[in-house]
Design a protein around this motif. Sequence first.
Motif, PDB file in Angstrom:
ATOM      1  N   ALA A   7      12.016   9.817  -2.390  1.00 43.92           N
ATOM      2  CA  ALA A   7      10.736   9.415  -2.977  1.00 43.92           C
ATOM      3  C   ALA A   7      10.757   7.902  -3.130  1.00 43.92           C
ATOM      4  O   ALA A   7      11.804   7.322  -3.421  1.00 43.92           O
ATOM      5  CB  ALA A   7      10.527  10.081  -4.330  1.00 43.92           C
ATOM      6  N   PRO A   8       9.629   7.256  -2.930  1.00 37.87           N
ATOM      7  CA  PRO A   8       9.599   5.803  -3.098  1.00 37.87           C
ATOM      8  C   PRO A   8       9.960   5.408  -4.535  1.00 37.87           C
ATOM      9  O   PRO A   8       9.763   6.185  -5.471  1.00 37.87           O
ATOM     10  CB  PRO A   8       8.155   5.435  -2.796  1.00 37.87           C
ATOM     11  N   LEU A   9      10.467   4.202  -4.685  1.00 38.39           N
ATOM     12  CA  LEU A   9      10.828   3.687  -5.992  1.00 38.39           C
ATOM     13  C   LEU A   9       9.609   3.702  -6.900  1.00 38.39           C
ATOM     14  O   LEU A   9       8.521   3.314  -6.503  1.00 38.39           O
ATOM     15  CB  LEU A   9      11.361   2.263  -5.837  1.00 38.39           C
ATOM     16  N   PHE A  10       9.762   4.171  -8.116  1.00 42.58           N
ATOM     17  CA  PHE A  10       8.716   4.256  -9.141  1.00 42.58           C
ATOM     18  C   PHE A  10       7.684   5.348  -8.878  1.00 42.58           C
ATOM     19  O   PHE A  10       6.635   5.367  -9.506  1.00 42.58           O
ATOM     20  CB  PHE A  10       8.000   2.917  -9.343  1.00 42.58           C
ATOM     21  N   TYR A  11       7.933   6.268  -7.938  1.00 39.07           N
ATOM     22  CA  TYR A  11       6.997   7.358  -7.661  1.00 39.07           C
ATOM     23  C   TYR A  11       7.683   8.703  -7.812  1.00 39.07           C
ATOM     24  O   TYR A  11       8.889   8.827  -7.609  1.00 39.07           O
ATOM     25  CB  TYR A  11       6.446   7.262  -6.235  1.00 39.07           C
ATOM     26  N   ASN A  12       6.928   9.737  -8.138  1.00 39.97           N
ATOM     27  CA  ASN A  12       7.389  11.121  -8.170  1.00 39.97           C
ATOM     28  C   ASN A  12       6.586  11.914  -7.153  1.00 39.97           C
ATOM     29  O   ASN A  12       5.378  11.702  -7.015  1.00 39.97           O
ATOM     30  CB  ASN A  12       7.158  11.754  -9.551  1.00 39.97           C
ATOM     31  N   ALA A  13       7.234  12.851  -6.463  1.00 41.29           N
ATOM     32  CA  ALA A  13       6.524  13.750  -5.567  1.00 41.29           C
ATOM     33  C   ALA A  13       5.802  14.799  -6.414  1.00 41.29           C
ATOM     34  O   ALA A  13       6.405  15.417  -7.288  1.00 41.29           O
ATOM     35  CB  ALA A  13       7.497  14.421  -4.608  1.00 41.29           C
ATOM     36  N   ILE A  14       4.496  14.988  -6.177  1.00 39.60           N
ATOM     37  CA  ILE A  14       3.737  15.953  -6.977  1.00 39.60           C
ATOM     38  C   ILE A  14       3.149  17.069  -6.126  1.00 39.60           C
ATOM     39  O   ILE A  14       2.399  17.892  -6.636  1.00 39.60           O
ATOM     40  CB  ILE A  14       2.623  15.258  -7.791  1.00 39.60           C
ATOM     41  N   GLY A  15       3.491  17.103  -4.846  1.00 35.58           N
ATOM     42  CA  GLY A  15       2.976  18.156  -3.986  1.00 35.58           C
ATOM     43  C   GLY A  15       3.969  18.491  -2.888  1.00 35.58           C
ATOM     44  O   GLY A  15       4.889  17.719  -2.616  1.00 35.58           O
ATOM     45  N   ILE A  44       2.240  11.732  -3.737  1.00 32.92           N
ATOM     46  CA  ILE A  44       3.160  11.115  -4.677  1.00 32.92           C
ATOM     47  C   ILE A  44       2.339  10.399  -5.747  1.00 32.92           C
ATOM     48  O   ILE A  44       1.191  10.032  -5.515  1.00 32.92           O
ATOM     49  CB  ILE A  44       4.140  10.137  -3.984  1.00 32.92           C
ATOM     50  N   GLN A  45       2.941  10.238  -6.924  1.00 38.95           N
ATOM     51  CA  GLN A  45       2.229   9.645  -8.059  1.00 38.95           C
ATOM     52  C   GLN A  45       3.122   8.637  -8.753  1.00 38.95           C
ATOM     53  O   GLN A  45       4.320   8.868  -8.914  1.00 38.95           O
ATOM     54  CB  GLN A  45       1.829  10.740  -9.039  1.00 38.95           C
ATOM     55  N   LEU A  46       2.538   7.516  -9.165  1.00 35.96           N
ATOM     56  CA  LEU A  46       3.262   6.496  -9.908  1.00 35.96           C
ATOM     57  C   LEU A  46       3.824   7.118 -11.182  1.00 35.96           C
ATOM     58  O   LEU A  46       3.145   7.903 -11.843  1.00 35.96           O
ATOM     59  CB  LEU A  46       2.318   5.340 -10.257  1.00 35.96           C
ATOM     60  N   LYS A  47       5.078   6.804 -11.515  1.00 34.10           N
ATOM     61  CA  LYS A  47       5.703   7.389 -12.705  1.00 34.10           C
ATOM     62  C   LYS A  47       4.890   7.065 -13.948  1.00 34.10           C
ATOM     63  O   LYS A  47       4.394   5.951 -14.112  1.00 34.10           O
ATOM     64  CB  LYS A  47       7.130   6.892 -12.856  1.00 34.10           C
ATOM     65  N   LEU A  48       4.743   8.036 -14.821  1.00 34.83           N
ATOM     66  CA  LEU A  48       3.875   7.889 -15.978  1.00 34.83           C
ATOM     67  C   LEU A  48       4.416   6.936 -17.026  1.00 34.83           C
ATOM     68  O   LEU A  48       3.688   6.509 -17.912  1.00 34.83           O
ATOM     69  CB  LEU A  48       3.612   9.264 -16.596  1.00 34.83           C
ATOM     70  N   GLY A  52      -0.460   0.964 -16.986  1.00 36.13           N
ATOM     71  CA  GLY A  52      -1.556   0.907 -16.032  1.00 36.13           C
ATOM     72  C   GLY A  52      -2.107   2.284 -15.720  1.00 36.13           C
ATOM     73  O   GLY A  52      -1.630   3.303 -16.235  1.00 36.13           O
ATOM     74  N   PRO A  53      -3.110   2.329 -14.853  1.00 37.92           N
ATOM     75  CA  PRO A  53      -3.730   3.614 -14.514  1.00 37.92           C
ATOM     76  C   PRO A  53      -2.808   4.475 -13.642  1.00 37.92           C
ATOM     77  O   PRO A  53      -1.882   3.964 -13.009  1.00 37.92           O
ATOM     78  CB  PRO A  53      -4.973   3.204 -13.737  1.00 37.92           C
ATOM     79  N   ILE A  54      -3.074   5.764 -13.625  1.00 39.76           N
ATOM     80  CA  ILE A  54      -2.319   6.685 -12.774  1.00 39.76           C
ATOM     81  C   ILE A  54      -2.707   6.410 -11.326  1.00 39.76           C
ATOM     82  O   ILE A  54      -3.885   6.396 -10.982  1.00 39.76           O
ATOM     83  CB  ILE A  54      -2.615   8.149 -13.145  1.00 39.76           C
ATOM     84  N   ARG A  55      -1.712   6.172 -10.498  1.00 40.00           N
ATOM     85  CA  ARG A  55      -1.970   5.875  -9.092  1.00 40.00           C
ATOM     86  C   ARG A  55      -1.327   6.944  -8.226  1.00 40.00           C
ATOM     87  O   ARG A  55      -0.152   7.267  -8.401  1.00 40.00           O
ATOM     88  CB  ARG A  55      -1.399   4.507  -8.740  1.00 40.00           C
ATOM     89  N   GLN A  56      -2.102   7.501  -7.292  1.00 37.47           N
ATOM     90  CA  GLN A  56      -1.578   8.490  -6.368  1.00 37.47           C
ATOM     91  C   GLN A  56      -1.674   7.958  -4.950  1.00 37.47           C
ATOM     92  O   GLN A  56      -2.556   7.176  -4.632  1.00 37.47           O
ATOM     93  CB  GLN A  56      -2.346   9.801  -6.485  1.00 37.47           C
ATOM     94  N   ASP A  57      -0.743   8.397  -4.115  1.00 36.22           N
ATOM     95  CA  ASP A  57      -0.693   7.950  -2.739  1.00 36.22           C
ATOM     96  C   ASP A  57      -0.084   9.058  -1.895  1.00 36.22           C
ATOM     97  O   ASP A  57       0.257  10.125  -2.413  1.00 36.22           O
ATOM     98  CB  ASP A  57       0.164   6.685  -2.641  1.00 36.22           C
ATOM     99  N   TRP A  58       0.062   8.839  -0.585  1.00 46.56           N
ATOM    100  CA  TRP A  58       0.675   9.812   0.320  1.00 46.56           C
ATOM    101  C   TRP A  58       1.997   9.274   0.829  1.00 46.56           C
ATOM    102  O   TRP A  58       2.162   8.081   1.044  1.00 46.56           O
ATOM    103  CB  TRP A  58      -0.226  10.085   1.517  1.00 46.56           C
ATOM    104  N   GLN A  59       2.944  10.186   1.055  1.00 45.51           N
ATOM    105  CA  GLN A  59       4.206   9.870   1.714  1.00 45.51           C
ATOM    106  C   GLN A  59       4.234  10.683   3.001  1.00 45.51           C
ATOM    107  O   GLN A  59       3.905  11.870   3.004  1.00 45.51           O
ATOM    108  CB  GLN A  59       5.391  10.234   0.820  1.00 45.51           C
TER     109      GLN A  59
END
Length: 65
Positions: A7-15, A44-48, A52-59
Amino acid sequence: MNTDTAAPLFYNAIGPWHRWFAWRPVDTVTHGWVWLRTVQRRRIQLKLSLPGPIRQDWQYRKETR
């Protein structure tokens, strides 16, 4: 590289990983930039704990067949 746990640094896989056709260039974890190919992607989602706001992205990763 084991991409199931990567998983990218500072992100968690959520799917889960799922198939997707890369109709635009995407940067994959395993093979760099690919385009017009079938790849796998997951949300993937920025760690809570970070401000800042919740940020989601794709890996992305290239399919292994």
